[in-house]
Write a protein that holds these residues in place. Structure first.
Motif, PDB file in Angstrom:
ATOM      1  N   THR A 108       0.510  -1.127   0.539  1.00 37.48           N
ATOM      2  CA  THR A 108       0.282   0.074   0.029  1.00 37.48           C
ATOM      3  C   THR A 108       0.363   1.499   0.146  1.00 37.48           C
ATOM      4  N   SER A 149      -5.669   6.416   7.101  1.00 37.83           N
ATOM      5  CA  SER A 149      -6.712   6.025   6.407  1.00 37.83           C
ATOM      6  C   SER A 149      -6.087   4.262   5.921  1.00 37.83           C
ATOM      7  N   LYS A 150      -5.334   4.657   5.080  1.00 39.61           N
ATOM      8  CA  LYS A 150      -5.022   3.208   4.052  1.00 39.61           C
ATOM      9  C   LYS A 150      -4.694   2.356   5.172  1.00 39.61           C
ATOM     10  N   ARG A 152      -5.627   1.670   8.357  1.00 39.64           N
ATOM     11  CA  ARG A 152      -7.228   1.313   8.812  1.00 39.64           C
ATOM     12  C   ARG A 152      -7.816   0.180   7.403  1.00 39.64           C
ATOM     13  N   ASP A 153      -8.228   0.946   6.736  1.00 31.84           N
ATOM     14  CA  ASP A 153      -8.658   0.094   5.258  1.00 31.84           C
ATOM     15  C   ASP A 153      -8.528  -1.527   4.889  1.00 31.84           C
ATOM     16  N   GLN A 154      -6.996  -1.285   4.625  1.00 24.85           N
ATOM     17  CA  GLN A 154      -6.280  -2.084   4.906  1.00 24.85           C
ATOM     18  C   GLN A 154      -6.724  -3.471   5.489  1.00 24.85           C
ATOM     19  N   VAL A 156      -9.146  -4.081   7.286  1.00 25.96           N
ATOM     20  CA  VAL A 156     -10.482  -4.104   6.793  1.00 25.96           C
ATOM     21  C   VAL A 156     -10.592  -5.008   5.858  1.00 25.96           C
ATOM     22  N   GLN A 157      -9.457  -4.483   4.570  1.00 25.77           N
ATOM     23  CA  GLN A 157     -10.123  -5.167   3.395  1.00 25.77           C
ATOM     24  C   GLN A 157      -9.543  -6.571   3.880  1.00 25.77           C
ATOM     25  N   ARG A 250      -7.452  -4.997  15.410  1.00 23.46           N
ATOM     26  CA  ARG A 250      -8.660  -4.194  14.447  1.00 23.46           C
ATOM     27  C   ARG A 250      -8.648  -2.735  15.032  1.00 23.46           C
ATOM     28  N   VAL A 254      -8.527   0.721  13.506  1.00 18.06           N
ATOM     29  CA  VAL A 254      -9.648   1.952  13.274  1.00 18.06           C
ATOM     30  C   VAL A 254      -9.553   2.817  13.927  1.00 18.06           C
TER      31      VAL A 254
END
Length: 503
Positions: A108, A149-150, A152-154, A156-157, A250, A254
């Motif tokens: 990322t 933020s990426k 966090r998104d990673q 979760v993804q 997690r 977040v």
């Protein structure tokens, strides 16, 4: 940031493993998904269970407790609708899930930006133009913003990619994390006019609303820093022992805010030039690895991160990479030059000499100034019949500091000496022989009746005077009378002597 990413990655891996197991839990008994699971698992016992999923004996132990009316349904209904869902414990006993993979990898790019503060409070991203830093300010703060933020998104993804529609948050707490290793490094490079040798790194959170850093109390911490004159290396990490389950990691990631690394006490060197740009650049690299396990099922998580310039924050000077730029402006001092007459010189300096002086100048501090450009050759003062010659300056050069500078040069006047008239070279003197002319003797004739004739130089017969005595030359001058008197007296004396001899 790195810690958060690592935690997310670990959590995701665990979630995927668990979620894959959950797929079986949520999938109707006897469906194709169940049989596929057995095929992908590669486990003998799972394969056997999948192959006999249509028979009652192949279902998990708890399925035997299904209501009797379910078994009475038509055959087609029995194939499409399970009598009951398997328990989570039964699903977790499976070795693999339908979407499981042995290693989960993801790379990322994180958005970042660089800032400079000249007052220690307000930061400027220098997007439009360099921030102006004026003397006497000699220290600044450098800030490095990181958008997490990426991450966090990673995190979760990861679960979503592995588990798909069977992603079940209820199982996150049952995924354990082990062997967690995180490396997250920020390198700040400074132009040669800046010195980070005494800088102090501080990790803060970034307030997205105000655009300024604030106190931070999150999961990331600085564990090492290596300072250099033109670079500063900071390592971040998270304490993996604080996150033993994917659920804990997690939840922390977040809730993590965007980060801001502040580098305090960056020094502006004394030799920086007036109105010159000096830039700082930031770079980031990170990696995360961990193993997520649940009921004997393990997944390796491997995440890596790089840094990219945040959209809309590109520096006005730095075009390659993430950076920020300042323009340093020095204070100005007045430099003057003057001429004076030296001690012992009474004449005033002529205007022609004064005209050689340059005008007063405003010069930046730390600038070396001298007098080399000023004409100090001799000046011929025709009106005063003399020459002005330069004696010297009170100082050859000087560095502009807090006060104005004046150079003083002195001149002396020398009067010209009148030139001597030319003297002819004397010729060799000619020797002139002179002959002393003795005056001719004046004689007295012995013969009576004769007198001395001067012209004839002989005795001649006297025609006017007769005397038996010696003839005395006749003269009308007083000297001649006196001479005749003497001669007469001598004659008389001579006659007396002669008479005595005769006697």
């Amino acid at each position: 940031m790195k810690k958060s990413i690592f935690k997310f990655a670990l959590a995701l891996i665990f979630s995927l493993s668990i979620l894959n197991v959950n797929v079986f839990a949520e999938q109707p008994v006897g469906t194709d998904a169940t049989s596929n699971t057995g095929t992908e698992a590669g486990s003998t016992e799972n394969a056997d269970a999948s192959a006999s999923s249509t028979s009652g004996t192949a279902q998990p132990a708890d399925t035997t407790a299904q209501p009797t009316d379910t078994t009475a349904q038509p055959a087609d209904a029995t194939a499409s609708q399970p009598a009951t869902q398997p328990s989570a414990e039964s699903v977790l006993n499976l070795r693999n899930g339908v979407n499981a993979a042995s290693v989960y990898k993801a790379e990322t790019t994180l958005d970042g930006d660089m800032f400079i503060s000249k007052d220690g409070t307000n930061y400027d991203t220098t997007t439009q133009q360099p921030i102006v830093v004026e003397e006497p300010i000699n220290t600044i703060k450098v800030g490095s913003f990181l958008d997490v933020s990426k991450i966090r998104d990673q995190v979760v993804q990861v679960a979503a990619d592995i588990l798909g529609s069977f992603n079940n948050p209820a199982l996150y707490s049952q995924i354990s994390l082990t062997d967690t290793v995180s490396t997250f490094q920020v390198v700040i490079t400074l132009d040669s006019g800046l010195d980070a040798g005494a800088a102090l790194p501080v990790l803060k959170k970034y307030n997205d609303a105000t655009g300024q850093p604030e106190a931070y109390n999150g999961i990331w911490s600085i564990n090492s820093a290596r300072e250099g004159e033109t670079s500063f290396v900071i390592n971040f990490s998270i304490d993996g022992s604080n996150f033993t389950t994917y659920e804990a990691l997690r939840n922390a990631i977040v809730a993590e805010p965007n980060l801001f690394l502040e580098l305090e006490n960056v020094k502006i060197k004394d030799n920086v030039l007036h109105e010159t740009n000096y830039s700082v650049k930031g770079d980031l690299s990170g990696s995360f690895s961990s193993k997520a396990s649940a009921m004997g099922v393990s997944r390796d998580i491997q995440l890596t991160w790089n840094l990219a310039q945040k959209a809309g924050g590109a520096d006005s000077v730095v075009t390659n990479g993430v950076g920020a730029t300042l323009k340093f402006v020095r204070q100005l001092r007045t430099v003057k030059y003057s001429f004076e007459k030296a001690d012992g010189t009474t004449l005033n300096l002529p205007a022609e000499l004064i005209a050689r002086l340059p005008q007063d100048a405003r010069i930046p501090t730390k600038t070396l100034v001298d007098t080399s450009a000023i004409n100090v050759s001799n000046y011929e003062d025709v009106a005063n019949n003399g020459t002005w010659s330069f004696v010297g300056w009170d100082k050859a050069n000087a560095t502009v500091e807090a006060d104005d500078i004046t150079f003083v040069g002195k001149w002396k006047f020398t009067l010209k000496t009148p030139s001597n008239p030319s003297t002819p070279t004397p010729s060799t003197p000619t020797t002139v022989k002179t002959t002393t002319v003795q005056p001719k003797a004046k004689w007295t004739c012995a013969d009576e009746g004769k007198v001395w004739n001067e012209s004839k130089q002989m005795c001649v017969v006297a025609t006017t005077v007769k005397s038996n005595a010696y003839k005395v030359p006749n003269t009308s001058s007083l000297g001649s009378l006196f001479g005749n008197y003497i001669l007469s007296m001598l004659s008389i004396a001579g006659l007396i002597v002669i008479k005595k001899i005769k006697k």
